[in-house]
Write an enzyme that holds these catalytic residues in place. Structure first.
Site, PDB file in Angstrom:
ATOM      1  N   SER A 152       0.350   1.569  16.895  1.00 48.75           N
ATOM      2  CA  SER A 152       0.052   1.331  15.481  1.00 48.75           C
ATOM      3  C   SER A 152      -0.006  -0.176  15.207  1.00 48.75           C
ATOM      4  CB  SER A 152       1.149   1.968  14.623  1.00 48.75           C
ATOM      5  OG  SER A 152       1.163   1.383  13.343  1.00 48.75           O
ATOM      6  N   SER A 177       0.811  -1.223   0.000  1.00 48.55           N
ATOM      7  CA  SER A 177       0.000   0.000   0.000  1.00 48.55           C
ATOM      8  C   SER A 177       0.845   1.275   0.000  1.00 48.55           C
ATOM      9  CB  SER A 177      -0.936  -0.078   1.208  1.00 48.55           C
ATOM     10  OG  SER A 177      -1.778   1.008   1.276  1.00 48.55           O
ATOM     11  N   GLU A 232     -12.242   5.818   6.746  1.00 51.06           N
ATOM     12  CA  GLU A 232     -11.208   6.253   7.675  1.00 51.06           C
ATOM     13  C   GLU A 232     -10.846   7.673   7.254  1.00 51.06           C
ATOM     14  OE1 GLU A 232      -8.728   2.675   9.377  1.00 51.06           O
ATOM     15  OE2 GLU A 232      -8.221   2.977   7.286  1.00 51.06           O
TER      16      GLU A 232
HETATM   17  C1  LIG Z   1      -3.978   6.580  11.577  1.00 48.84           C
HETATM   18  C2  LIG Z   1      -3.993   5.768  10.336  1.00 48.84           C
HETATM   19  O1  LIG Z   1      -4.175   6.316   9.252  1.00 48.84           O
HETATM   20  N1  LIG Z   1      -3.819   4.451  10.489  1.00 48.84           N
HETATM   21  C3  LIG Z   1      -3.808   3.548   9.336  1.00 48.84           C
HETATM   22  C4  LIG Z   1      -2.702   2.518   9.483  1.00 48.84           C
HETATM   23  O2  LIG Z   1      -2.958   1.740  10.630  1.00 48.84           O
HETATM   24  P1  LIG Z   1      -2.138   1.856  12.006  1.00 48.84           P
HETATM   25  O3  LIG Z   1      -2.654   0.685  12.828  1.00 48.84           O
HETATM   26  O4  LIG Z   1      -2.480   3.187  12.566  1.00 48.84           O
HETATM   27  O5  LIG Z   1      -0.700   1.759  11.664  1.00 48.84           O
HETATM   28  O6  LIG Z   1      -2.715   1.650   8.343  1.00 48.84           O
HETATM   29  C5  LIG Z   1      -3.928   0.893   8.219  1.00 48.84           C
HETATM   30  C6  LIG Z   1      -3.769  -0.029   7.026  1.00 48.84           C
HETATM   31  O7  LIG Z   1      -3.590   0.643   5.842  1.00 48.84           O
HETATM   32  C7  LIG Z   1      -5.119   1.834   8.075  1.00 48.84           C
HETATM   33  O8  LIG Z   1      -6.298   1.074   8.034  1.00 48.84           O
HETATM   34  C8  LIG Z   1      -5.137   2.815   9.254  1.00 48.84           C
HETATM   35  O9  LIG Z   1      -6.158   3.751   9.108  1.00 48.84           O
HETATM   36 MG   LIG Z   2      -3.701   1.134   0.451  1.00 45.92          MG
END
Ligand SMILES: CC(=O)N[C@H]1[C@@H](OP(=O)(O)O)O[C@H](CO)[C@@H](O)[C@@H]1O
Ligand SMILES: [Mg+2]
Length: 592
Positions: free
Chosen positions: A548, A112, A418
């Site tokens: 995260s 991604s 999101e």
């Molecule tokens: C704040 C943020 O944008 N977090 C993102 C990011 O996840 P984290 O768990 O925050 O690393 O990557 C994910 C996958 O692409 C997406 O679903 C999510 O919204």
């Molecule tokens: Mg993507």
């Protein structure tokens, strides 16, 4: 290496009671006993031959000893060098999932928005949705089994899920444009074929396109044709139908600047253009001909840094959007005449789509509930606008599309986004049925019929399997055209609260545990109390922290009445996390 197999099957053939092929040895039906033993022996031989093949091929995709990876928020994701064995094993798992569900399963090779050196893989379930959580756990187990334990781990899943190994399997495979994707998707195919199954390789395509293909295949074409042409035809026809009655669309209104993040979305936009018959005139930037994937461009860059991507020539008022590296996210933006940048993120997209749908439902006289699903990252102004002005139900869930998708399925029409621009709209079967029926009914009056037809075409334009930058882009363009709205008018629906996202490095981010859809920290002790005290210092403020799921960091989010205050609050919370949750490296410094 094959010792595990002999341990499982060598001592007693009749103990190999897997799936429905063999009856349990505990049953004492003497007449069938000889036949059962015969079958068991044959079954054992087949299984052993299969496992021998798996062992043989897995040696060509060896796991680095001790490496542990987790199926995270969005599949496995790390440096591409560490992923060969994961890909092979996900090929194996996809075959088991396909046999279990008696349906085609998808495997997408992509990381991604991550840097070009990374890669990743995710599995797609039969209706095009993310693979179910229990199988995410299996994926982690299979990925982390050491080489000599792989067959045992595989057999464990077969037994626990009672997978009928004689069932046919079918797996669709796709990849993004990263240099490592070719080799890694080949490893997936090796996994698929070493279990004797058929893998269909789509080659380069966007993540949501593969989700679409899987759903088309498993619904026997009723969702569309499982080909690139099928995808382009379905979406572009719906778009043309939606926009054809809009009077006097000028070239300016049809013109859109697209930042392709130097990724697959750019290639696929080019391929799609002829299908759109000039109803949308795309000026494509960052098309991959020069720049590096996601580098200083793309949806994530624009959203997090709240600034223009490099490589886009934008004039005041131009309507622009950015895709991410696998084209499942989109954000819009423009520069005003004073040169100020304005971002229209997932929250603004969800609001625009909800307004449009609610208005059409009213015109059609259809009593269907529209709900919006967000995460804690949704701007407070968007939530307030949706709840207080639009009076729609708003649900807040944990980060990760699977959580949003799941929640959206509970409503007649569930709009989920999101804040970063990943989202789509789900229509329940009943809602789709009522819309279609109304559009067909000869007794429907003109206004109602028009609204029902628009809703029907809107359904066709939306990729309901997962967020899809191309489909979302076409929907937004259609909505702006139908409602005769400029991007400035869209932006003025509500004003975002200034906000800031930061990252803090800690020794082990698992020390932080959250509740209330990640809006409050329950661990470590004292952290939430400290955040509460900081939040009280500012007006219209809110802040939260969470580990995260895709990076080794703790994320901090803050919003407040001014950008300075949002920045100050985010900084103070970062320092608190650093102090109370085992920060490593230098203490976070103020932004200003
Ligand atoms: C704040 C943020 O944008 N977090 C993102 C990011 O996840 P984290 O768990 O925050 O690393 O990557 C994910 C996958 O692409 C997406 O679903 C999510 O919204
Ligand atoms: Mg993507």
């Amino acid at each position: 290496m094959l010792r595990a197999v002999y341990q499982l099957y060598g001592t007693s053939a009749t103990s190999a009671c897997i799936g429905c092929a063999i009856a349990s040895p505990k049953e004492s039906h003497t007449e069938v006993q000889p036949r059962r033993q015969e079958l068991s022996a044959e079954f054992t031989n087949n299984r052993m031959a299969l496992f021998e093949k798996v062992s043989h091929y897995s040696a060509l995709h060896p796991k680095p000893v001790g490496l542990v990876l987790q199926y995270g928020t969005s599949g496995f994701r790390t440096n591409a060098k560490q992923l060969d064995h994961i890909m092979y094993r996900m090929g194996l798992l996809a075959v088991l999932r396909s046999k279990k569900t008696k349906a085609t399963i998808g495997v997408m090779v992509t990381a991604s928005h991550n840097p070009e050196e990374d890669n990743g893989v995710k599995l797609i379930d039969p209706m095009g949705e993310m693979v179910t959580p229990l199988w995410e756990e299996y994926a982690t187990q299979l990925a982390n089994a050491e080489q000599e334990g792989l067959v045992t781990a595989l057999n464990d899943i077969i037994e626990r899920e009672a997978v009928n190994m004689s069932q046919d399997a079918s797996v669709f495979i796709g990849k993004d444009t990263r240099p490592s994707s070719e080799r890694l998707s080949q490893a997936v195919l090796d996994g698929v074929s070493s279990l004797g199954a058929h893998g269909h390789d789509y080659g380069l395509l966007t993540t949501p396109q593969l989700h679409f293909m899987v759903r088309c295949k498993n619904t026997d074409g009723s969702y569309g044709n499982a080909t690139m042409e099928g995808y382009y035809t379905k979406l572009s026809q719906a778009f043309i139908q939606l926009t054809k009655h809009v009077p006097n669309r000028t070239d300016d209104q049809k013109r859109l600047l697209v930042d392709g993040a130097n990724g697959i979305g750019a290639l696929k936009m080019r391929e799609m253009e002829p299908f759109l018959q000039n109803e949308l005139q795309v000026l494509l930037y960052n098309d991959g001909s020069q720049g590096k994937l996601n580098y200083l461009c793309g949806a994530d860059h624009v959203k997090v840094l709240q600034k223009l991507p490099q490589g886009v020539e934008i004039a005041a008022g131009d309507r622009c959007c950015s895709f991410d590296g696998d084209a499942d996210r989109i954000v819009y933006y423009f520069n005003d005449s004073a040169g100020k940048f304005h971002l229209l993120d997932g929250d603004k997209i969800a609001t625009l789509i909800s307004i449009y749908l609610k208005e059409l439902l009213t015109q059609a006289g259809l009593d269907l509930q529209v709900a919006v699903v967000q995460t804690a990252y949704a701007n407070g102004s968007s939530t307030r606008y949706l709840e207080e002005t639009m009076k729609v139900t708003v649900r807040c869930v944990k980060t990760g599309v699977k959580h949003l998708h799941h929640a959206a399925q509970e409503f007649d029409i569930g709009v989920y986004f999101e804040a970063n621009g990943h989202g789509t709209v789900l229509f329940s079967k009943a809602a789709e049925g009522r819309i279609k029926q109304l559009a067909l009914d000869p007794n429907t009056d003109d206004e109602k019929k028009r609204a029902a037809c628009l809703l029907e075409n809107t359904i066709n334009l939306i990729n309901q399997t997962v967020g899809d930058a191309i489909s979302d882009m076409l929907l937004i363009e259609a909505v702006l055209a139908i409602r005769d709205m400029t991007v400035q008018q869209w932006n003025a629906i509500y004003t975002d609260l200034p906000n800031r996202q930061l990252k803090v490095k800690v020794a082990d981010r698992r020390v932080i545990d959250t509740t209330d859809a990640e809006r409050r920290a329950v661990k470590p002790a004292g952290l939430q109390d400290a955040i509460d005290v900081l939040v009280k210092k500012y007006q219209m403020s809110r802040a939260f922290v969470r580990p995260s799921g895709t990076e080794d960091v703790v994320r901090v989010y803050a919003e407040a009445d001014t950008q300075e205050n949002a920045d100050a609050l985010a900084h103070e919370v970062s320092v608190t996390v650093y102090k109370l949750a085992g920060g490593v490296g230098e203490e976070p410094k103020p932004l200003h």
